[in-house]
Design a protein around this motif. Structure first.
Motif, short mmCIF file in Angstrom:
data_model
loop_
_atom_site.label_atom_id
_atom_site.label_comp_id
_atom_site.label_asym_id
_atom_site.label_seq_id
_atom_site.Cartn_x
_atom_site.Cartn_y
_atom_site.Cartn_z
N LEU A 229 -8.33 118.74 80.70
CA LEU A 229 -7.71 117.95 79.65
C LEU A 229 -8.77 117.46 78.67
O LEU A 229 -9.70 116.75 79.07
N PRO A 230 -8.65 117.79 77.37
CA PRO A 230 -9.70 117.46 76.40
C PRO A 230 -9.61 116.06 75.81
O PRO A 230 -10.54 115.63 75.14
N GLU A 231 -8.52 115.36 76.01
CA GLU A 231 -8.32 114.06 75.37
C GLU A 231 -8.05 112.97 76.41
O GLU A 231 -7.35 113.21 77.40
N VAL A 232 -8.55 111.78 76.13
CA VAL A 232 -8.40 110.68 77.07
C VAL A 232 -6.94 110.31 77.29
O VAL A 232 -6.51 110.03 78.42
N LYS A 233 -6.13 110.33 76.23
CA LYS A 233 -4.72 109.96 76.39
C LYS A 233 -4.00 110.91 77.34
O LYS A 233 -3.24 110.48 78.22
N ALA A 234 -4.24 112.21 77.16
CA ALA A 234 -3.60 113.19 78.04
C ALA A 234 -4.09 113.01 79.48
O ALA A 234 -3.31 113.13 80.44
N TYR A 235 -5.37 112.70 79.63
CA TYR A 235 -5.95 112.46 80.96
C TYR A 235 -5.30 111.23 81.60
O TYR A 235 -4.90 111.25 82.76
N ARG A 236 -5.17 110.16 80.82
CA ARG A 236 -4.56 108.93 81.32
C ARG A 236 -3.10 109.15 81.71
O ARG A 236 -2.63 108.69 82.75
N ASP A 237 -2.36 109.86 80.85
CA ASP A 237 -0.95 110.12 81.13
C ASP A 237 -0.78 110.93 82.41
O ASP A 237 0.12 110.67 83.22
N SER A 238 -1.67 111.91 82.62
CA SER A 238 -1.59 112.72 83.83
C SER A 238 -1.98 111.92 85.06
O SER A 238 -1.40 112.10 86.14
N LEU A 239 -2.96 111.03 84.91
CA LEU A 239 -3.36 110.18 86.02
C LEU A 239 -2.20 109.26 86.43
O LEU A 239 -1.94 109.06 87.62
N LYS A 240 -1.50 108.74 85.44
CA LYS A 240 -0.33 107.90 85.74
C LYS A 240 0.75 108.70 86.44
O LYS A 240 1.37 108.23 87.41
N GLU A 241 0.97 109.93 85.98
CA GLU A 241 1.95 110.78 86.64
C GLU A 241 1.54 111.06 88.09
O GLU A 241 2.39 111.08 88.99
N GLN A 242 0.23 111.27 88.31
CA GLN A 242 -0.24 111.49 89.68
C GLN A 242 0.05 110.28 90.56
O GLN A 242 0.46 110.41 91.71
N MET A 243 -0.16 109.08 90.01
CA MET A 243 0.15 107.85 90.75
C MET A 243 1.63 107.78 91.10
O MET A 243 2.02 107.39 92.20
N GLN A 244 2.46 108.14 90.15
CA GLN A 244 3.91 108.11 90.39
C GLN A 244 4.31 109.12 91.45
O GLN A 244 5.17 108.84 92.30
N GLN A 245 3.66 110.29 91.43
CA GLN A 245 3.94 111.29 92.46
C GLN A 245 3.50 110.80 93.84
O GLN A 245 4.20 111.01 94.83
N ILE A 246 2.35 110.15 93.91
CA ILE A 246 1.87 109.62 95.19
C ILE A 246 2.83 108.56 95.71
O ILE A 246 3.16 108.52 96.90
N GLN A 247 3.31 107.71 94.83
CA GLN A 247 4.28 106.69 95.23
C GLN A 247 5.56 107.34 95.76
O GLN A 247 6.13 106.90 96.76
N GLU A 248 5.99 108.42 95.11
CA GLU A 248 7.16 109.16 95.57
C GLU A 248 6.92 109.78 96.95
O GLU A 248 7.78 109.72 97.83
N LEU A 249 5.73 110.36 97.14
CA LEU A 249 5.39 110.96 98.43
C LEU A 249 5.41 109.90 99.54
O LEU A 249 5.91 110.15 100.64
N LYS A 250 4.89 108.73 99.24
CA LYS A 250 4.83 107.66 100.24
C LYS A 250 6.22 107.15 100.62
O LYS A 250 6.41 106.63 101.73
#
Length: 328
Positions: A229-250
């Protein structure tokens, strides 16, 4: 480049609040020197003092899981003999004497279609047999599996020998078969980020595969330093999505796993620059973003169970000292 990167780490971490810390299940990847008895790059012989220093370093920096390289699996599925060596036993004994709470996991795996062949019954049979022998004969606490399906265009082998959907199925099955062979085994596994926007150079498993895996293994680390990911915003958005996926897995009643986010300290490799882009995807930036998005997803509570640091042998003492507050 490395010096500039370290300077950015030190300055950035000094700006971040010291009161925030993550959960306790922290891990790091460690090179094979401690099992082989020598450094493969320098040929320097391993001394007992080196192992003692490692134990103190891990304890001081609140690392609970040590993934010590003991692979890769060979093209026949067997593990290298150094994984079973007397030197490996001696290193484990020293680590445990100085840091009894440390969990030592041999780090095994390899690259699919290069030396790993999860589609072959004979290969799987040998790999599970050798892993079972390693667990039964060595005083270790579990196993760390790191399988990679490379989609990097310059790969020097036939990386498309089996398609990715079949690979995902074989990958999940290997974990399940290993657990069946060793029911009490603590299995740790590592994957690239499953956030939709990330573009890693390795195969990205589906969330459904991760859900299936989470009913078998005790720990899953998501790599968040090779996202493409070349941009911080896209990186941040994906990191947030990863957190949401982890919460779903838990939230799944089948879940048996801890979830770690892996962050990277390493020299930049030119051919991987577009995937890693250390201009912002480094430890201090990731820690700050993790803090922000974790609180957005689950205010007042941690989503992840800890951090995994790649890698121990490239993290300097100064970097460890600056990371310490975030790992305790």
């Amino acid at each position: 480049m490395k010096g500039l990167f370290c300077f950015i780490i030190l300055v950035s971490l000094c700006l971040y609040p010291s009161h925030f810390s993550y959960a306790k299940e922290n891990a790091t990847w460690i090179k094979s020197t401690y099992f082989r008895g020598y450094d493969t790059a320098t040929k320097k012989k391993l001394l007992a003092k080196d192992v003692e220093d490692l134990a103190v370093r891990l304890r001081t920096n609140h690392i609970r899981y040590a993934y010590i390289f003991a692979g890769p699996y060979g093209s026949d599925g067997h593990l290298p003999q150094y994984a079973f060596s007397q030197k490996a036993r001696e290193s484990v004994a020293i680590l445990k004497r100085i840091y009894p709470e440390l969990k030592i996991f041999p780090w095994v795996g390899g690259v699919q279609n290069k030396t790993v062949h999860l589609e072959r019954a004979d290969w799987v049979r040998n790999a599970i047999a050798d892993t079972r022998r390693l667990i039964k004969t060595m005083p270790v606490d579990g196993i760390h599996l790191d399988f990679e399906y490379v989609i990097f265009p310059d790969a020097k082998f036939n990386h498309k020998k089996i398609n990715t959907s079949d690979y995902g199925r074989y990958w999940v099955k290997f974990h399940a078969d290993l657990k069946l062979a060793l029911p009490g085994l603590f299995i740790s596994s590592v994957v690239v980020s499953t956030a939709l926007g990330t573009k890693p150079w390795k195969h990205k498993h589906s969330l459904s595969e991760i859900k299936e895996l989470s009913a078998t293994v005790g720990q899953i680390s998501f790599m968040f330093y090779e996202t493409g990911l070349p941009e911080v915003k896209a990186y941040r958005d994906s990191l947030k999505e990863q957190m949401q996926q982890i919460q779903e897995l838990k939230s799944s009643h089948h879940n048996q796993s801890q979830y770690l986010v892996a962050v990277g300290v390493f020299n930049e490799e030119k051919k991987l620059r577009s995937y890693r882009d250390l201009g912002f995807k480094n430890i201090p930036s990731t820690l700050k973003l993790l803090q922000e998005v974790e609180q957005e997803v689950n205010p007042g509570k941690s989503v992840i169970d800890g951090l995994a640091i790649f890698c121990e042998w490239m993290t300097t003492n100064v970097e460890w000292s600056q990371l310490r507050d975030y790992l305790k």
